[in-house]
Write a protein that holds these residues in place. Structure first.
Motif, short mmCIF file in Angstrom:
data_model
loop_
_atom_site.label_atom_id
_atom_site.label_comp_id
_atom_site.label_asym_id
_atom_site.label_seq_id
_atom_site.Cartn_x
_atom_site.Cartn_y
_atom_site.Cartn_z
N LYS A 448 0.83 -1.21 0.00
CA LYS A 448 0.00 0.00 0.00
C LYS A 448 0.86 1.26 0.00
O LYS A 448 0.40 2.35 -0.34
CB LYS A 448 -0.88 0.05 1.26
CG LYS A 448 -1.98 -1.00 1.36
CD LYS A 448 -2.75 -0.78 2.66
CE LYS A 448 -3.47 -2.01 3.17
NZ LYS A 448 -4.74 -2.28 2.51
N MET A 449 2.10 1.12 0.46
CA MET A 449 2.96 2.30 0.64
C MET A 449 3.45 2.83 -0.70
O MET A 449 3.77 2.05 -1.61
CB MET A 449 4.16 1.95 1.53
CG MET A 449 3.80 1.44 2.91
SD MET A 449 2.97 2.67 3.95
CE MET A 449 1.42 1.86 4.28
N PRO A 450 3.55 4.15 -0.87
CA PRO A 450 4.00 4.74 -2.13
C PRO A 450 5.53 4.76 -2.22
O PRO A 450 6.23 4.53 -1.23
CB PRO A 450 3.46 6.17 -2.05
CG PRO A 450 3.44 6.48 -0.57
CD PRO A 450 3.14 5.18 0.12
N GLY A 451 6.01 5.05 -3.43
CA GLY A 451 7.45 5.27 -3.62
C GLY A 451 8.19 4.04 -4.10
O GLY A 451 7.61 2.99 -4.36
N ASP A 452 9.52 4.20 -4.20
CA ASP A 452 10.37 3.08 -4.60
C ASP A 452 10.49 2.11 -3.42
O ASP A 452 9.90 2.31 -2.36
CB ASP A 452 11.74 3.57 -5.07
CG ASP A 452 12.48 4.37 -3.99
OD1 ASP A 452 12.19 4.18 -2.79
OD2 ASP A 452 13.36 5.18 -4.34
N ASP A 453 11.28 1.07 -3.60
CA ASP A 453 11.38 0.03 -2.58
C ASP A 453 11.82 0.58 -1.23
O ASP A 453 11.25 0.26 -0.18
CB ASP A 453 12.35 -1.07 -3.04
CG ASP A 453 11.63 -2.39 -3.21
OD1 ASP A 453 10.40 -2.36 -3.37
OD2 ASP A 453 12.30 -3.44 -3.19
N TRP A 454 12.87 1.42 -1.24
CA TRP A 454 13.36 1.97 0.02
C TRP A 454 12.27 2.79 0.70
O TRP A 454 12.05 2.68 1.91
CB TRP A 454 14.61 2.83 -0.19
CG TRP A 454 15.21 3.23 1.13
CD1 TRP A 454 16.15 2.54 1.85
CD2 TRP A 454 14.86 4.37 1.92
NE1 TRP A 454 16.40 3.18 3.04
CE2 TRP A 454 15.62 4.30 3.12
CE3 TRP A 454 13.98 5.44 1.77
CZ2 TRP A 454 15.55 5.27 4.12
CZ3 TRP A 454 13.89 6.39 2.77
CH2 TRP A 454 14.67 6.30 3.93
N GLN A 455 11.59 3.61 -0.08
CA GLN A 455 10.53 4.46 0.50
C GLN A 455 9.36 3.64 1.02
O GLN A 455 8.75 3.98 2.04
CB GLN A 455 10.04 5.48 -0.54
CG GLN A 455 11.05 6.59 -0.80
CD GLN A 455 10.44 7.75 -1.58
OE1 GLN A 455 9.23 7.92 -1.61
NE2 GLN A 455 11.30 8.56 -2.20
N LYS A 456 9.02 2.56 0.33
CA LYS A 456 7.93 1.70 0.81
C LYS A 456 8.24 1.19 2.22
O LYS A 456 7.38 1.23 3.12
CB LYS A 456 7.72 0.51 -0.14
CG LYS A 456 6.93 0.84 -1.40
CD LYS A 456 6.73 -0.42 -2.24
CE LYS A 456 6.03 -0.10 -3.55
NZ LYS A 456 4.64 0.35 -3.35
N PHE A 457 9.45 0.71 2.40
CA PHE A 457 9.82 0.16 3.72
C PHE A 457 9.96 1.27 4.76
O PHE A 457 9.58 1.10 5.92
CB PHE A 457 11.10 -0.67 3.60
CG PHE A 457 10.85 -2.04 3.04
CD1 PHE A 457 10.58 -3.11 3.89
CD2 PHE A 457 10.87 -2.27 1.67
CE1 PHE A 457 10.31 -4.38 3.38
CE2 PHE A 457 10.61 -3.53 1.15
CZ PHE A 457 10.33 -4.59 2.01
N ALA A 458 10.51 2.42 4.35
CA ALA A 458 10.61 3.55 5.27
C ALA A 458 9.22 4.02 5.69
O ALA A 458 8.97 4.32 6.87
CB ALA A 458 11.39 4.69 4.62
N ASN A 459 8.30 4.06 4.73
CA ASN A 459 6.91 4.43 5.05
C ASN A 459 6.27 3.45 6.03
O ASN A 459 5.52 3.84 6.92
CB ASN A 459 6.08 4.50 3.76
CG ASN A 459 6.02 5.90 3.17
OD1 ASN A 459 5.58 6.84 3.84
ND2 ASN A 459 6.46 6.04 1.93
#
Length: 635
Positions: A448-459
């Motif tokens: 559900k989280m937006p962004g690239d892979d790193w951003q998804k996990f950071a989110n």
């Protein structure tokens, strides 16, 4: 010729209480009970079937032949049929063959009070006898403190059939195997409680257990009732409470189940506008019938009494409260006052909670209730429904909606992430990220989280850290703790291979540390249901998408300062007003390298400055990591 001997476990008081709707230990009377009568071992059977003209017990012992073992009807018009059959021992399979006075119907039914059932798709009941010796006295003596409203309450929600399976053949782990694998895992992640999706016997796997046919019977998919007790015992040995999902809202129409039990609408309401659920194509209990109330409340107390369960999460409460739930105009009738509330169901819920807290004051009942019905978690004597807690569905909806937006747009939706605090203390709320949010095309949490892979996990780290610092108890569904990529699938194991990767393993470590922080820091749990436990520092910085707040314990010295950066832009030297002079120490940073964050923006200690900010005399300058939460206390 019947070999059934007259015998009864019922006293006149039992019958009076049953008819009055206030007999809460019916499981000691109804069903099958191995006893010795006149020196002969056998089984006593009792079943409620007031519209029957004959009731036989059929099973392997009489080749399922109707009429060989007919029960005796009681003289007191209770509608109870009973009797003792010699030489029937624990392990025998049986059903009731019921000949109705209504249209000469014949039904063959599983025992509503059976404590064990055949493995689905088979449907017979099994005579069961418990010899389990509990080892959990230390837990039972201290669980009042562990289950208290001012104690940390973080729940790992589990579907036992899909948490983990045998790799070789995709078969289930047994209760006994789960007693080591699941217990150790929940302990490693530092959860305080585990919650099982329904483990009462159910025929249909895709219902996930929410269509129950054996209310007193632990599902035989994973082993025997004794093995389930062993699993619960192991959780208690490791200081982990056990909550069961419980479904008094509806039951399926399966032929061997409760529906049309004796040829009449015995358990279900006879009016389809009140007795049939259009969403789930199932039947709804008749909450106005005293004997049905006794059945349901006895069932709740059965799991608390016989299985030492520490709480019940009550499913689909909203569907019980409203006559027009999922119904169109003309499909429901108003109550006697012209309203939409189901007054009989409301009265039942109040009596249920009063009975539970009277008998077991050290447990919790938790309502899954999605409307603004007032006082769900207020005591009955104050006009409430009497639950201990309620799921905060509004928080869940708004939070997931906010987090699914690209950070660049979040500044336009600041209200979605702050709105929950306007009503956070109107109930004792549990923040749920449950199974319902990761099925039917809704995607897994990390997806559900937006962004690239790193951003998804950071989110996702940001979401969890925000959740754990927000007031209220916590609930997380299996797989969420290591960022399972795929939606939940009830028919296979979680994707455990993912935990070898740093990003997934980092989420796992984060959850373990958040649970520890929640347990250790009094400010995060002591006043989690009290407005005194929360104070905004700033909810207005929409431009930077930053929110900041103070969490407080009963003592001022326990206060924590929380700051959330909802964008991937680091904010250097971000000024924040703080309540007093001193030195702030960083307790937690969701961007830490151990969670697979950047690890680049640390604020180990910060001295306050006498510069007024956010209406406070003291302030600090903090380096905010991207998509991260920081937690500080005073040294």
């Amino acid at each position: 010729m019947s070999q059934v001997q007259p015998h009864s476990l019922f006293t006149d008081l039992d019958i009076y209480l049953f008819k009055n709707g206030t007999h809460y230990k019916l499981y000691e009377k109804f069903g099958s009970h191995v006893i010795t009568l006149n020196g002969v071992e056998g089984t006593y059977f009792a079943v409620w079937a007031p519209s029957a003209k004959q009731v036989s017990v059929v099973g392997d012992f009489n080749y399922w032949e109707d009429g060989l073992h007919t029960l005796n009807v009681r003289w007191d018009e209770s509608g109870i049929w009973e009797g003792f059959i010699p030489n029937i021992k624990a392990g025998e399979k049986y059903k009731y063959k019921i000949h109705s006075t209504i249209d000469d119907q014949v039904t063959e039914k599983a025992d509503p009070f059976a404590k064990q059932s055949e493995l689905p798709p088979k449907t017979a009941s099994i005579v069961s006898q418990s010899h389990y010796k509990w080892q959990d006295k230390p837990w039972m003596l201290k669980r009042k403190k562990a289950n208290a409203l001012d104690a940390p309450f973080s729940i790992y929600e589990v579907h036992l059939g899909s948490w983990r399976r045998h790799i070789e053949d995709n078969s289930y782990l047994s209760y006994s195997e789960l007693a080591y694998q699941l217990v150790n895992y929940v302990k490693e992640l530092n959860f305080t409680h585990v919650q099982f999706m329904p483990i009462m016997e159910y025929p249909y796997d895709p219902s996930w257990g929410y269509q129950i046919t054996g209310y007193f019977s632990a599902t035989s998919r994973f082993g025997s009732p004794e093995e389930l007790k062993f699993l619960i015992d192991k959780f208690h040995e490791n200081n982990i409470g056990v909550i069961l999902d419980w479904v008094p809202s509806h039951f399926p129409e399966d032929k061997h189940g409760l529906g049309n039990f004796d040829g009449s609408h015995l358990y279900e309401h006879p009016d389809p506008k009140k007795g049939y659920h259009p969403d789930w194509k199932s039947l709804i209990f008749n909450y106005g019938r005293n004997e049905v109330k006794s059945f349901l409340i006895s069932n709740a107390l059965f799991w608390l009494d016989q299985f030492h369960v520490d709480g019940l999460r009550v499913d689909a409460v909203a569907s019980m409260l409203y006559l027009d739930y999922s119904r169109n105009e003309g499909e429901w009738n108003p109550n006697q006052f012209g309203g939409r509330e189901n007054l009989e169901a409301i009265q039942f819920i109040k009596e249920l909670n009063q009975a539970i807290y009277k008998e077991f004051p050290d447990v919790q009942t938790i309502a899954e209730e999605s409307t603004a019905f007032p006082g769900v978690s207020k005591p009955v004597f104050l006009g409430g429904l009497g639950f201990g807690m309620k799921w905060m569905m509004g928080w869940m909806h708004d939070t997931l909606q906010y987090f699914s937006k690209a950070p660049i747009y979040r500044k336009h939706h600041q209200n979605e992430i702050t709105f929950s605090l306007t009503y956070a203390f109107t109930e004792n709320f549990t923040l749920p990220l449950s199974h319902d949010e990761v099925v039917y095309g809704k995607k897994s949490l990390v997806s559900k989280m937006p962004g690239d892979d790193w951003q998804k996990f950071a989110n996702l780290r940001l979401l969890y850290s925000y959740m754990y610092t927000h007031p209220g108890a916590k609930l997380l569904f299996q797989g969420g703790e290591f960022a399972q990529h795929d939606e939940w699938n009830y028919s296979k194991s979680l994707d455990w291979h993912l935990t070898q990767f740093n990003s997934h393993n980092g989420i796992q470590k984060l959850i373990a540390d958040l649970n520890t922080l929640y347990k250790q820091e009094k400010a995060l749990h002591e006043l989690q249901f009290d407005a005194k436990g929360f104070e905004w520092i700033d909810y207005n910085d929409a431009e930077n998408s930053v929110i900041s707040y103070i969490r407080k314990g009963k003592s001022n010295k326990d206060s924590l300062i929380v700051i959330c950066n909802m964008t991937p832009v680091p904010r250097l030297d971000y000024r924040l007003g703080v309540p007093k002079k001193g030195v702030l120490k960083q307790l937690f940073n969701s961007d830490d390298k151990i969670y697979d964050g950047t690890g680049n923006y640390s604020n180990l200690t910060i001295k306050t400055q006498s510069k007024s900010w956010h209406y406070k005399k003291e302030s600090v300058q903090i380096n905010l990591p991207p998509l991260a939460v920081l937690v500080f206390n005073y040294q």
